[in-house]
Design an enzyme around this catalytic site. Sequence first.
Site, PDB file in Angstrom:
ATOM      1  N   LYS A  21      12.738 -13.108   5.446  1.00  0.00           N
ATOM      2  CA  LYS A  21      12.464 -13.832   6.694  1.00  0.00           C
ATOM      3  C   LYS A  21      10.968 -13.980   6.922  1.00  0.00           C
ATOM      4  O   LYS A  21      10.515 -14.930   7.566  1.00  0.00           O
ATOM      5  CB  LYS A  21      13.153 -13.163   7.885  1.00  0.00           C
ATOM      6  CG  LYS A  21      12.862 -11.674   8.078  1.00  0.00           C
ATOM      7  CD  LYS A  21      11.769 -11.404   9.071  1.00  0.00           C
ATOM      8  CE  LYS A  21      11.583  -9.913   9.288  1.00  0.00           C
ATOM      9  NZ  LYS A  21      10.500  -9.591  10.238  1.00  0.00           N
ATOM     10  N   PHE A  39       0.805  -1.221   0.000  1.00  0.00           N
ATOM     11  CA  PHE A  39       0.000   0.000   0.000  1.00  0.00           C
ATOM     12  C   PHE A  39       0.840   1.274   0.000  1.00  0.00           C
ATOM     13  O   PHE A  39       0.294   2.369   0.091  1.00  0.00           O
ATOM     14  CB  PHE A  39      -0.931  -0.004   1.220  1.00  0.00           C
ATOM     15  CG  PHE A  39      -1.721  -1.285   1.355  1.00  0.00           C
ATOM     16  CD1 PHE A  39      -2.614  -1.682   0.374  1.00  0.00           C
ATOM     17  CD2 PHE A  39      -1.534  -2.108   2.460  1.00  0.00           C
ATOM     18  CE1 PHE A  39      -3.325  -2.874   0.495  1.00  0.00           C
ATOM     19  CE2 PHE A  39      -2.242  -3.294   2.585  1.00  0.00           C
ATOM     20  CZ  PHE A  39      -3.137  -3.686   1.596  1.00  0.00           C
TER      21      PHE A  39
END
Length: 336
Positions: free
Chosen positions: A199, A91
Amino acid sequence: MNSTQKQEIAVLGSGSWATAIVKILSENEQVAIHWWVRNPETAEHIRTYRHNPNYLSDVEINPARVVHVSSSLPEVLAPARWVVVAIPAAFVKEALSSTTAKHWLSKKVVSGVKGVIPEEHLLVTQWISREFELAEENMAVIAGPCHAEEIALERQSYLTIASLNLAISEEFARLMSCRYVKASPFDDLYGVEYCAIMKNIIAIACGIAHGLGFGDNFQAVLVANALREMKALIDAIYPLHRELTHTSYLGDLLVTAYSQFSRNRTFGNMIGRGYSVKSAQMEMKMIAEGYYAAKGIHEISCHYGVHCPIMEGVYRILYEAAPAKKIFDKIRESMY
């Protein structure tokens, strides 16, 4: 020290991580925080009741430090010397669309975002630098290992502030250090940023494995193999001598892969237990950045020709509806 001498810092975003960053910065008497909260009703609630009603709602906002809460982005940016971006990567483009290069002129930008800008194949720092004509030497990233929920509880935490310009890292690390947070400077901007993205994908893999019934032994080997994947891809994109045992790489990976607070692990666990992607997203209140990151990293790894079976497997499960059990049987055979 009067207000004119304070470091003016804009924090963009109203989620749990943005709220945690505001809390950390509010411990420092040398800062004045200008907080951009997109929803006007949420902004008004914070101004009136001094807490975020949606995330980390037990955190009380210090009115002496948070001097300005607004849903007008240009208004929040205007006085700031530093800008901390803590908006989900998917976004960022839309959220910052009301601004131009003039709003960002002469500012130092710190990204707390763990994701790739969709369709752009760019890190958030790279996209902001290009879009708003900022020198990459004035960019930095905040990395863990650190969960917002533990910041709210004031548990001892560690942050890494990485930048190509070590002076920027050192200065912002001082601003982000307090009695329960130790922030350290680092110079591997892109390595740290890519690791922070990947990760989250690995944490989804760990969650899927748990949901499928794999145990701790398997997950330990999964994480070890994933670390090798991460290093291979980072070295292909941005070659540099780096030891992934550093806290900002391995520490951040471990806490996201194992913690009860990891939304990416939680999301993956739901997928492993049989939830569809849509139903898992609907049930979770917070965004699992690894979902969006899986697509971006898939496209980047294909571009560089780096084989990443664990992250590729997560991509196939999330975006191609490949059966999780079948994918993890293949991953199990490929690991060592």
